[in-house]
Write a protein that holds these residues in place. Sequence first.
Motif, PDB file in Angstrom:
ATOM      1  N   SER A 118       3.876   8.403  -1.740  1.00 23.24           N
ATOM      2  CA  SER A 118       4.015   7.219  -0.904  1.00 23.24           C
ATOM      3  C   SER A 118       3.142   6.093  -1.443  1.00 23.24           C
ATOM      4  N   TYR A 119       3.570   4.887  -1.143  1.00 22.93           N
ATOM      5  CA  TYR A 119       2.871   3.686  -1.568  1.00 22.93           C
ATOM      6  C   TYR A 119       2.345   2.957  -0.332  1.00 22.93           C
ATOM      7  N   GLY A 120       1.294   2.169  -0.509  1.00 19.59           N
ATOM      8  CA  GLY A 120       0.829   1.385   0.607  1.00 19.59           C
ATOM      9  C   GLY A 120      -0.357   0.528   0.239  1.00 19.59           C
ATOM     10  N   PRO A 121      -0.733  -0.390   1.140  1.00 20.48           N
ATOM     11  CA  PRO A 121      -1.896  -1.250   0.887  1.00 20.48           C
ATOM     12  C   PRO A 121      -3.191  -0.459   0.977  1.00 20.48           C
ATOM     13  N   VAL A 122      -4.191  -0.879   0.241  1.00 19.52           N
ATOM     14  CA  VAL A 122      -5.496  -0.235   0.252  1.00 19.52           C
ATOM     15  C   VAL A 122      -6.292  -0.753   1.446  1.00 19.52           C
ATOM     16  N   PRO A 123      -6.917   0.126   2.229  1.00 19.28           N
ATOM     17  CA  PRO A 123      -7.742  -0.332   3.353  1.00 19.28           C
ATOM     18  C   PRO A 123      -8.848  -1.273   2.890  1.00 19.28           C
ATOM     19  N   ASP A 124      -9.208  -2.190   3.749  1.00 20.19           N
ATOM     20  CA  ASP A 124     -10.198  -3.214   3.402  1.00 20.19           C
ATOM     21  C   ASP A 124     -11.522  -2.598   2.970  1.00 20.19           C
ATOM     22  N   ASN A 125     -11.998  -1.564   3.664  1.00 15.28           N
ATOM     23  CA  ASN A 125     -13.283  -0.955   3.315  1.00 15.28           C
ATOM     24  C   ASN A 125     -13.257  -0.356   1.915  1.00 15.28           C
ATOM     25  N   ASP A 126     -12.167   0.326   1.595  1.00 16.78           N
ATOM     26  CA  ASP A 126     -12.043   0.917   0.259  1.00 16.78           C
ATOM     27  C   ASP A 126     -12.032  -0.168  -0.809  1.00 16.78           C
ATOM     28  N   ARG A 127     -11.279  -1.235  -0.527  1.00 17.31           N
ATOM     29  CA  ARG A 127     -11.204  -2.313  -1.515  1.00 17.31           C
ATOM     30  C   ARG A 127     -12.568  -2.979  -1.712  1.00 17.31           C
ATOM     31  N   ALA A 128     -13.290  -3.189  -0.638  1.00 22.24           N
ATOM     32  CA  ALA A 128     -14.590  -3.845  -0.749  1.00 22.24           C
ATOM     33  C   ALA A 128     -15.542  -3.024  -1.610  1.00 22.24           C
ATOM     34  N   TRP A 129     -15.528  -1.712  -1.400  1.00 23.67           N
ATOM     35  CA  TRP A 129     -16.400  -0.866  -2.235  1.00 23.67           C
ATOM     36  C   TRP A 129     -15.988  -0.919  -3.698  1.00 23.67           C
ATOM     37  N   LEU A 130     -14.683  -0.743  -3.956  1.00 26.73           N
ATOM     38  CA  LEU A 130     -14.217  -0.728  -5.337  1.00 26.73           C
ATOM     39  C   LEU A 130     -14.436  -2.080  -6.007  1.00 26.73           C
ATOM     40  N   LEU A 131     -14.236  -3.142  -5.275  1.00 23.15           N
ATOM     41  CA  LEU A 131     -14.451  -4.474  -5.826  1.00 23.15           C
ATOM     42  C   LEU A 131     -15.899  -4.632  -6.281  1.00 23.15           C
ATOM     43  N   GLY A 132     -16.828  -4.118  -5.504  1.00 25.24           N
ATOM     44  CA  GLY A 132     -18.226  -4.189  -5.903  1.00 25.24           C
ATOM     45  C   GLY A 132     -18.500  -3.427  -7.179  1.00 25.24           C
ATOM     46  N   GLN A 133     -17.927  -2.243  -7.301  1.00 26.29           N
ATOM     47  CA  GLN A 133     -18.103  -1.456  -8.527  1.00 26.29           C
ATOM     48  C   GLN A 133     -17.534  -2.178  -9.743  1.00 26.29           C
ATOM     49  N   MET A 134     -16.357  -2.760  -9.585  1.00 25.71           N
ATOM     50  CA  MET A 134     -15.707  -3.429 -10.714  1.00 25.71           C
ATOM     51  C   MET A 134     -16.471  -4.693 -11.107  1.00 25.71           C
ATOM     52  N   GLN A 135     -17.003  -5.407 -10.130  1.00 20.25           N
ATOM     53  CA  GLN A 135     -17.790  -6.599 -10.453  1.00 20.25           C
ATOM     54  C   GLN A 135     -19.068  -6.226 -11.187  1.00 20.25           C
TER      55      GLN A 135
END
Length: 970
Positions: free
Chosen positions: A217-234
């Motif tokens: 299944s496909y779907g949008p990433v929850p905001d909390n997960d995205r915020a954490w991953l965004l920090g790691q990538m930055q």
Amino acid sequence: MRTLLWAAAAGAAALLAGSAPAQTSPPPAAAAPSSVAFYYGPNPPLADLQAFDVAVVEPEFVSNPAVRARAPADGAHQLFAYVSLGEVQPSRPYYKQLPPGLLRGDNAAWGSRVIDQAAPGWRDFFLDKIVAPLWAQGWRGFFLDTLDSYQLFAKTDAERARQTAAMVETLREFKRRYPEAKLFLNRGFELLPEIAPLTYAVAAESLYRGYDAGRRSYGPVPDNDRAWLLGQMQTVRDTYHLPVVSIDYVDPQKPGARELARETAKKISSHGFIPWVADGSLMSVGVSSIEVVPRNVLVLLDLGEGDDLHTSEAQRFLGIHLNHLGLRYEFREVARQGLPTEPLAGRYAGVVTWFRSGIDHQRLGPWINARIKEGVPVAIFNAFGFQMTKVTGDMLGLTSFSAPQPDKLSVVEADPELMGFETKPRVDRTQLEFVRLADPNAKSLLRMRDNRNNNYDAAAITPWGGFALAPFATTTLPVLDPPRWVLQPLAFLKRALRLPDIPVPDVTTEGGRRIMMSHLDGDGFPSKAEYPGSPFAVEVLQREIWDKYRFPVTVSVVEGELSPQGVYPKLSAQTTALARKMYTLPYIEPASHSFSHPFSWADAMHGTSRADITQMDGDASHTLEIPNYKFNLQREIKGSMDYINNTLLPPGKKAEIFLWTGNCVPPAEAIAQTYLDGYLNMNGGDTMITNSRKSWTDIAAQGVRKEGWYQVFAPNQDENVYTGNWTGPFYGFERAIESYELTGEPIRFKAVDIYYHFYAGTKPASVAALHKIHRWAQAQPFTRLYVSQYIRKVIDFENTSIARTADGTLVYRTGANLRTLRVPDGAPDYDLPAPGVAGVAPGPEGRYLITSAGEVRLKERGAAATAPQPMLLEAGGKVGDFKRTVNGNKAELSFTLEANGASTFSVAGARQCSASADGAPLARGASASIATQPWARNFIGKTAVHQYDIGTSNAKLATTRHLVLVQCTL
């Protein structure tokens, strides 16, 4: 990907975020990619993947990666091998060789086993059994996946620290053994404090949209997960100064999937990361910071028993038109190979079908419907290929109906632009499909009506593509030979496939001038000529043609006609000496025409094993009668090449071209062998159009692809076609000029190829025809090439990629040899000068961009007018290293011009110019120029044209690279 489920990212945050990494210095400089692609399926579209700076593929699906990943623009493209460090699939060939005690659990979502990184023997096994073979195959980039899979079993800080420490040591040893290796990590954030200097780039999955492999299944990433991953990538980007890639997923089956992928890519790019948005299995061409403009067409057909793709109607009739539209194509035999299951959007410009009447592939209708939903255009020729029912009709916007066979049938509507092209449509009640258009957005191209007032639509342009049913695509009447087009194929394909009006790669033209070349098949080398003294044909050709006109010419020999072991052992000493003398001529390029001259390659190879094509034996009755010889593929190709290179050639020359013999219809195994041996190949195609056979059905394609291997066709046919198979009239070859003219205007389909055999030098009438052809060619504004140069252009055509950036710029990667883009009529104007463009030339249709680099960038011209700039109008060779500087009303152009013998170039856009080549001043030229052609007058208008000729000496009749400097007053 084989990472943990994207939805578990937040839970992993506490495990990975323990302390902020220490600030480190940037790693040693390696060219940072600006675009990245991932494609894990079989038969990866390597040509399109070259649009991306980095493309990650499954190495088992790519042979010879160093060759496949040719750098189209100064090393801008590289293939990376997918390598799983943290997991192993049981299907991997090395799975059963794993040392005991390595496996510590399962990743059920992907059906893989998780590896204990600290287990004894794993590091050496990974480097020795997995990495070392890939390195030996030529892989230099490695995408390391599943770096966080240990978290499935490591539940304490100590266990996790032990796993990461082991991975760090493995990667350090990797770089110690292979310092040139580029390591591209999937996540591995916790490893970077130790290995950032060893790392090329870092990827992470699902910043905005994710894929759950377990649930599919496909779907949008929850905001909390995205915020954490965004920090790691930055952190990776800002602290470690590494390129960061986000791999996101969109369901390709959902309506609007492509637009959603573009929107997601833009969001990722807004953070300064490189996006890749594709399907969950990574088996489609997705969207990165650039998006591929598809130029590949999937052609569906069926072959009868004993048929060959070479002679199929789809190849014979459609190939050249797809080529001219800038498209490459691949065949799929539906009955034998089935239908593709992977997504086609983004990879294919469209699907084309050509089936015989009566064929019924039950799954084809639903499959086409899926392509329609996916947004891939479909063009149907000749027959639908499946039974038309109400259900299948509804899929296509058609009404399928029942009616008695009509007593009378007549055409009541025919589109004047697309129908009646070479012959008028004529009804045939035996080939009647009981369908009519139901979609109001479709346009009928040909409508018939019967005596009961029933309407039948036999050709149409539809919202999903279009169709043209028999006999209204091509037709054959007893009094007509060859078949004729009822349909205008170029216009129909362009409209049905919804092709964009953009420049396309072109192999007919170099430097704005039509290409001319010449080649000889080796047949008849020992033939004596009907001249006083009975000289050998080769002596007549050298005296009468080659030395007089000094055109570049590629000449092959048949070893079995020359060697003492061949069919003429008593003449061998004489013919060998003549061949050696011939190959000393500076304007002659050597080639092989085989050892035994197979007349039918399929028959000669019949019944042989496909297991080892290098040792293929066969039936020598289909070859020259060479004593004690049994057909052997290796002997025919590499053996004959070795004979020429080791026995006949002077120092500095090397034979690298294999010219097909006989019917020129080699099986895929034979074509493959030329590539595996490192040779170029050409011949076949059968372009036979003349004023008495004036049909586009008689114009062959640029080549044919069989099981992935490409046979390059000769642009024109040899003298046999024009002389009744050498029965007469022997002057008939002069009619080749008709073929050259009909394939040059009003549409330039083909380069000019003066193609003949040695025995053309045996009869005064055939020699006179050669003189007439050469005098005609001498008077034309052609760029003269060798066959090897043309073949490489065709191969580059097959491999060229086109992509579009976010701001609409078109990026072409054409390789090292193709240096022309044709701008069709109706295309927009582009900002010129542009990166990689040296000039623009008129043509019989549209314009030709003279390119000077393997990468070209074009952007549509804005509303503001740009000041005229001096540019090349034409050049009789390959242009490179083009530079233009403008200072006030002064301009300077510098470039290289690679030419064969004497050459010429013209500059437009300036009032006055002076030029030099290799430091010597050039006088104004007076040779044939495209400026004198009728189709050039409107293009050039009143602009001054400054032409210069670069002379040559006998010592420079071979390829020479000139350094040119032009100084102009604007």
